[in-house]
Design an enzyme around this catalytic site. Structure first.
Site, PDB file in Angstrom:
ATOM      1  N   CYS A  42      -2.335 -13.525 -14.378  1.00 16.01           N
ATOM      2  CA  CYS A  42      -2.129 -13.771 -15.191  1.00 16.01           C
ATOM      3  C   CYS A  42      -3.487 -13.141 -16.299  1.00 16.01           C
ATOM      4  O   CYS A  42      -3.404 -12.463 -17.334  1.00 16.01           O
ATOM      5  CB  CYS A  42      -1.614 -14.292 -16.411  1.00 16.01           C
ATOM      6  N   GLU A  70       1.028  -1.224  -0.328  1.00 20.14           N
ATOM      7  CA  GLU A  70      -0.258   0.167  -0.128  1.00 20.14           C
ATOM      8  C   GLU A  70       1.325   1.201  -0.313  1.00 20.14           C
ATOM      9  O   GLU A  70       1.813   1.065   0.322  1.00 20.14           O
ATOM     10  CB  GLU A  70      -0.721   0.229   1.239  1.00 20.14           C
TER      11      GLU A  70
END
Length: 309
Positions: free
Chosen positions: A78, A52
């Protein structure tokens, strides 16, 4: 074994967000749409700058987009950028925004170099150890971005038609990656993959997803002019196209030049296909996405133009 002849890595220490900033800016400028109309930025690669804040925050700041915008990271192996496309498309359809960009950058270097170092330093390395790490050795670096907008803003008339999403989470443990300090003390990520089982389970899921995609789009195989797949390796591409009964001539493979670039792989292949004039007006294009978990996302596009009107 994989068909990979070359690949690229960003310089050591380069964070994905720094590359994504350049990629997002280029995509926005190429679109010809004023930044004032962009109300969402999604960063959707496996690689992020930190836990974060969201990597998307730094990318958004660099683009100069307006402040009343949705800015977040999306992660789904992916499939991240394809999932980001769906999120943006749905918000556009709901009238919540007019334009947005999804972007992602896979660095790959730390995974590959960490894996090689671990294998070379092991005095008891086995054939099975190498097999479990083999997929990690195919990874390369890459970056891609996609701009979506409503029909009125579009300069080219290219359309996302829809698609289908299917999952088989019984196979969630076939490919697992991350930074495990118990197994590695160098802070670099590792990935453990049952490549053979993942190949067959992934293609089986893809086959079901393709049938659902065709039902959703009212397509038959004969309606498909071009396909772009997730760039894993030669064996995966061959089996996938055989099971989906699609001609290899429709495909635009790039894994030979770039390796497996994760969530950026399929959008990169599409972008390179556009640059190399692989597409012609009114082509129906199938994006055939598969990601560990297992998940599959397949989308249909109708292509009209590469150049803005």
């Amino acid at each position: 074994m994989t068909g990979i002849k070359e690949r690229r890595f960003f310089d050591p220490g380069v964070l994905p967000g720094s590359i994504s900033r350049e990629t997002a800016i280029k995509a926005i400028e190429t679109s010809g749409i004023d930044r004032e109309h962009f109300s969402a930025l999604i960063h959707a690669s496996v690689c992020r700058d930190q836990l974060e804040p969201a990597t998307a925050c730094g990318v958004h700041h660099a683009t100069g987009m307006k402040k009343n915008a949705l800015v977040l990271d999306v992660s789904n192996a992916c499939l991240g950028l394809l999932n980001g496309m769906l999120l943006l498309a749905n918000m556009i359809e709901l009238g919540q925004l007019r334009a947005g960009v999804v972007v992602g950058t896979e660095t790959g270097r730390n995974l590959v170099e960490g894996t090689i170092a671990e294998l070379l330093s092991s005095p008891t390395i086995t054939r099975q150890d190498v097999k479990n790490h083999f997929a990690s050795l195919t990874i390369g670096s890459g970056s891609a971005a996609i701009v979506l907008c409503d029909r009125q803003l579009s300069r080219r008339g290219n359309r996302l038609l829809g698609g289908a999403c299917l999952t088989d989470t019984s196979h969630h443990a076939l490919c697992e990656g991350g930074t495990d300090t118990e197994k590695s003390n160098d802070g670099r990520p590792r990935m453990n993959t049952n490549s053979e089982a993942l190949l067959h389970a992934g293609v089986a899921l893809a086959k079901k997803t393709w049938e659902e995609t065709k039902r959703t789009l009212c397509w038959e195989n004969s309606d498909v002019d071009k396909v772009f797949t997730h760039q894993v390796g030669r064996a995966h591409r061959k089996l996938l196209l055989e099971e989906l009964d699609l001609s290899p001539a429709l495909d635009f493979p790039t894994v030979e030049q770039f390796g497996n670039t994760g969530a950026a792989a399929l959008p990169m292949a599409l972008s390179l296909g556009i640059e190399q004039n692989h597409l012609v007006p009114n082509d129906n294009i199938a994006l055939l996405g598969i990601g560990s978990g297992l998940n599959s996302v397949m989308l249909g596009l109708n292509w009209q133009s590469t150049n803005s009107k």
